[in-house]
Design a protein around this motif. Sequence first.
Motif, mmCIF file in Angstrom:
data_model
loop_
_atom_site.group_PDB
_atom_site.id
_atom_site.type_symbol
_atom_site.label_atom_id
_atom_site.label_comp_id
_atom_site.label_asym_id
_atom_site.label_seq_id
_atom_site.Cartn_x
_atom_site.Cartn_y
_atom_site.Cartn_z
ATOM 1 N N VAL A 134 0.862 -1.180 0.000
ATOM 2 C CA VAL A 134 0.000 0.000 0.000
ATOM 3 C C VAL A 134 0.898 1.230 0.000
ATOM 4 C CG1 VAL A 134 -1.802 1.278 1.208
ATOM 5 C CG2 VAL A 134 -1.816 -1.227 1.254
ATOM 6 N N PHE A 135 0.679 2.128 -0.978
ATOM 7 C CA PHE A 135 1.503 3.311 -1.134
ATOM 8 C C PHE A 135 0.713 4.567 -0.806
ATOM 9 C CE2 PHE A 135 5.351 1.790 -3.271
ATOM 10 C CZ PHE A 135 4.972 0.502 -3.601
ATOM 11 N N SER A 136 1.343 5.464 -0.048
ATOM 12 C CA SER A 136 0.862 6.831 0.078
ATOM 13 C C SER A 136 1.935 7.710 -0.539
ATOM 14 C CB SER A 136 0.618 7.183 1.545
ATOM 15 O OG SER A 136 1.822 7.141 2.272
ATOM 16 N N GLY A 137 1.772 9.020 -0.509
ATOM 17 C CA GLY A 137 2.724 9.877 -1.202
ATOM 18 C C GLY A 137 4.156 9.713 -0.752
ATOM 19 N N ALA A 138 4.387 9.638 0.564
ATOM 20 C CA ALA A 138 5.744 9.598 1.096
ATOM 21 C C ALA A 138 6.038 8.306 1.840
ATOM 22 C CB ALA A 138 5.978 10.794 2.019
ATOM 23 N N GLY A 139 5.208 7.291 1.681
ATOM 24 C CA GLY A 139 5.433 6.053 2.418
ATOM 25 C C GLY A 139 4.868 4.850 1.700
ATOM 26 N N ALA A 140 5.316 3.687 2.112
ATOM 27 C CA ALA A 140 4.822 2.426 1.565
ATOM 28 C C ALA A 140 4.859 1.372 2.663
ATOM 29 C CB ALA A 140 5.659 1.978 0.376
ATOM 30 N N LEU A 141 3.829 0.553 2.707
ATOM 31 C CA LEU A 141 3.757 -0.548 3.666
ATOM 32 C C LEU A 141 3.663 -1.843 2.881
ATOM 33 C CD1 LEU A 141 3.546 -1.442 6.632
ATOM 34 C CD2 LEU A 141 1.065 -1.251 6.415
ATOM 35 N N VAL A 142 4.684 -2.691 3.010
ATOM 36 C CA VAL A 142 4.771 -3.931 2.245
ATOM 37 C C VAL A 142 4.717 -5.109 3.203
ATOM 38 C CG1 VAL A 142 6.124 -5.233 0.563
ATOM 39 C CG2 VAL A 142 6.237 -2.729 0.566
ATOM 40 N N THR A 143 3.751 -6.005 3.001
ATOM 41 C CA THR A 143 3.579 -7.168 3.868
ATOM 42 C C THR A 143 3.736 -8.438 3.045
ATOM 43 O OG1 THR A 143 2.028 -5.913 5.256
ATOM 44 C CG2 THR A 143 2.066 -8.312 5.519
ATOM 45 N N THR A 144 4.709 -9.260 3.426
ATOM 46 C CA THR A 144 5.022 -10.483 2.685
ATOM 47 C C THR A 144 4.816 -11.697 3.565
ATOM 48 O OG1 THR A 144 6.669 -9.327 1.331
ATOM 49 C CG2 THR A 144 6.818 -11.724 1.427
ATOM 50 N N THR A 145 4.060 -12.656 3.047
ATOM 51 C CA THR A 145 3.856 -13.942 3.719
ATOM 52 C C THR A 145 4.808 -14.956 3.103
ATOM 53 O OG1 THR A 145 1.514 -13.421 4.054
ATOM 54 C CG2 THR A 145 2.184 -15.714 4.318
ATOM 55 N N THR A 146 5.535 -15.683 3.959
ATOM 56 C CA THR A 146 6.464 -16.696 3.468
ATOM 57 C C THR A 146 5.972 -18.086 3.846
ATOM 58 O OG1 THR A 146 7.890 -16.900 5.427
ATOM 59 C CG2 THR A 146 8.301 -15.028 3.949
ATOM 60 N N SER A 147 6.535 -19.083 3.190
ATOM 61 C CA SER A 147 6.171 -20.471 3.502
ATOM 62 C C SER A 147 6.885 -20.981 4.747
ATOM 63 C CB SER A 147 6.503 -21.374 2.306
ATOM 64 O OG SER A 147 7.884 -21.329 2.019
ATOM 65 N N LEU A 148 7.683 -20.135 5.397
ATOM 66 C CA LEU A 148 8.388 -20.529 6.614
ATOM 67 C C LEU A 148 7.538 -20.336 7.864
ATOM 68 C CD1 LEU A 148 11.838 -18.778 5.922
ATOM 69 C CD2 LEU A 148 11.025 -20.996 5.097
ATOM 70 N N GLY A 149 6.329 -19.799 7.699
ATOM 71 C CA GLY A 149 5.527 -19.447 8.859
ATOM 72 C C GLY A 149 5.917 -18.106 9.427
ATOM 73 N N LEU A 150 6.624 -17.295 8.638
ATOM 74 C CA LEU A 150 7.072 -15.973 9.056
ATOM 75 C C LEU A 150 6.498 -14.928 8.108
ATOM 76 C CD1 LEU A 150 10.816 -16.890 9.696
ATOM 77 C CD2 LEU A 150 9.162 -16.233 11.457
ATOM 78 N N THR A 151 5.916 -13.891 8.692
ATOM 79 C CA THR A 151 5.396 -12.771 7.907
ATOM 80 C C THR A 151 6.315 -11.569 8.106
ATOM 81 O OG1 THR A 151 3.108 -13.522 8.075
ATOM 82 C CG2 THR A 151 3.450 -11.192 7.572
ATOM 83 N N VAL A 152 6.704 -10.929 7.007
ATOM 84 C CA VAL A 152 7.625 -9.791 7.044
ATOM 85 C C VAL A 152 6.873 -8.535 6.624
ATOM 86 C CG1 VAL A 152 9.774 -8.821 6.148
ATOM 87 C CG2 VAL A 152 9.575 -11.298 6.497
ATOM 88 N N GLU A 153 6.848 -7.548 7.503
ATOM 89 C CA GLU A 153 6.211 -6.268 7.200
ATOM 90 C C GLU A 153 7.291 -5.190 7.131
ATOM 91 O OE1 GLU A 153 2.302 -4.804 9.023
ATOM 92 O OE2 GLU A 153 3.802 -3.530 10.010
ATOM 93 N N GLN A 154 7.320 -4.440 6.035
ATOM 94 C CA GLN A 154 8.326 -3.403 5.836
ATOM 95 C C GLN A 154 7.632 -2.066 5.588
ATOM 96 O OE1 GLN A 154 11.963 -5.011 3.602
ATOM 97 N NE2 GLN A 154 10.336 -6.341 2.841
ATOM 98 N N ASP A 155 7.890 -1.126 6.487
ATOM 99 C CA ASP A 155 7.234 0.180 6.468
ATOM 100 C C ASP A 155 8.264 1.235 6.055
ATOM 101 O OD1 ASP A 155 5.621 2.353 6.874
ATOM 102 O OD2 ASP A 155 5.011 1.805 8.897
ATOM 103 N N TYR A 156 8.155 1.712 4.831
ATOM 104 C CA TYR A 156 9.104 2.668 4.251
ATOM 105 C C TYR A 156 8.707 4.109 4.568
ATOM 106 C CZ TYR A 156 11.572 -0.569 1.075
ATOM 107 O OH TYR A 156 12.355 -1.569 0.541
ATOM 108 N N SER A 157 9.680 4.923 4.999
ATOM 109 C CA SER A 157 9.441 6.353 5.170
ATOM 110 C C SER A 157 10.756 7.106 5.093
ATOM 111 C CB SER A 157 8.744 6.642 6.508
ATOM 112 O OG SER A 157 9.574 6.269 7.598
ATOM 113 N N PHE A 158 10.685 8.392 4.769
ATOM 114 C CA PHE A 158 11.864 9.254 4.728
ATOM 115 C C PHE A 158 12.056 9.923 6.080
ATOM 116 C CE2 PHE A 158 10.333 9.121 0.346
ATOM 117 C CZ PHE A 158 11.497 8.859 -0.362
ATOM 118 N N VAL A 159 13.311 10.074 6.502
ATOM 119 C CA VAL A 159 13.617 10.785 7.745
ATOM 120 C C VAL A 159 14.735 11.784 7.464
ATOM 121 C CG1 VAL A 159 12.873 8.915 9.262
ATOM 122 C CG2 VAL A 159 15.245 8.990 8.487
ATOM 123 N N SER A 160 15.097 12.533 8.481
ATOM 124 C CA SER A 160 16.110 13.574 8.370
ATOM 125 C C SER A 160 15.670 14.541 7.278
ATOM 126 C CB SER A 160 17.489 12.956 8.107
ATOM 127 O OG SER A 160 18.506 13.902 8.325
#
Length: 290
Positions: free
Chosen positions: A88-114
Amino acid sequence: MSLAMGGTALAQGTINSVGDGFSAGVGANGELYNPGDGTGFRRNGDGYDPISPGTPRDSWGIAVVGGGGAYGDQAFFGSSNIVGTTSVFSGAGALVTTTTSLGLTVEQDYSFVSGGNILRILTSVTNTGGDLGEVLFQRNVDWDIAPNETDERVTGPYGAFGAVVDSSYLGFEDPDPNTPYGFSCFAGCDATGDLGGGIKISLGSLAGGATARFVYYYGLSDAGQSTEDLIAEGQAAGARYLIAGASQGGENSAFIGVGAVVPEPGVWAMMILGFFGLGSMLRRRQTAAA
């Protein structure tokens, strides 16, 4: 960073910092590169982008020690053991959620800082299955730093973070964390050539239902900014362990870093109030006992 309502669901996309000074491409599984428009991590004033030239490689990977691994690496190794990804993308950010076959879900929340030249990827790994042993996570990036895009100087590490188990100065290490790095920077490195950076961390054992959180950082020098000043800026933003790359003349530089999750200012305020309240309660009890 929480995404604003009205974000757009896309397979891949590009986000822009406030003022549009910097842009970052996000791939189909959360890699730092958008093949749709060729954006890696770009300084828009002059187009400097240390990821997009050549083979635009950025990757992430997760593995259970002695078990299986899963990774997203669209430009080089491809993907492995990924069941599905939603972005899911907004203007300055993105939230990426990945389901793996290992039983582990990876969520990556992108944003700019500084000032926008540092990208923060707040990463959460959740064990949706049974108890697991030691879990590893890593990110690898290949740099092509202008003006000579196949001849960088990579140095490090800068700082310390106890979760780090290895780092690399090569841009094309295997994305599966169970594969040892072949070009380690863990004991220190100062290498030249067509290089990059990688950092592998241990999340420890993950019980069923448990979540581990950490932050990866990517830094891009502002126009005229020295490598030393970029590293200091990254450390001020929260990166506790960094591998840095620079052009041979020092015209441009970049880094990959990692650090712990630091509460937002509002959370800090609530924690401080909570500690103050706890202290007041203890003082009252001590007074009553006296």
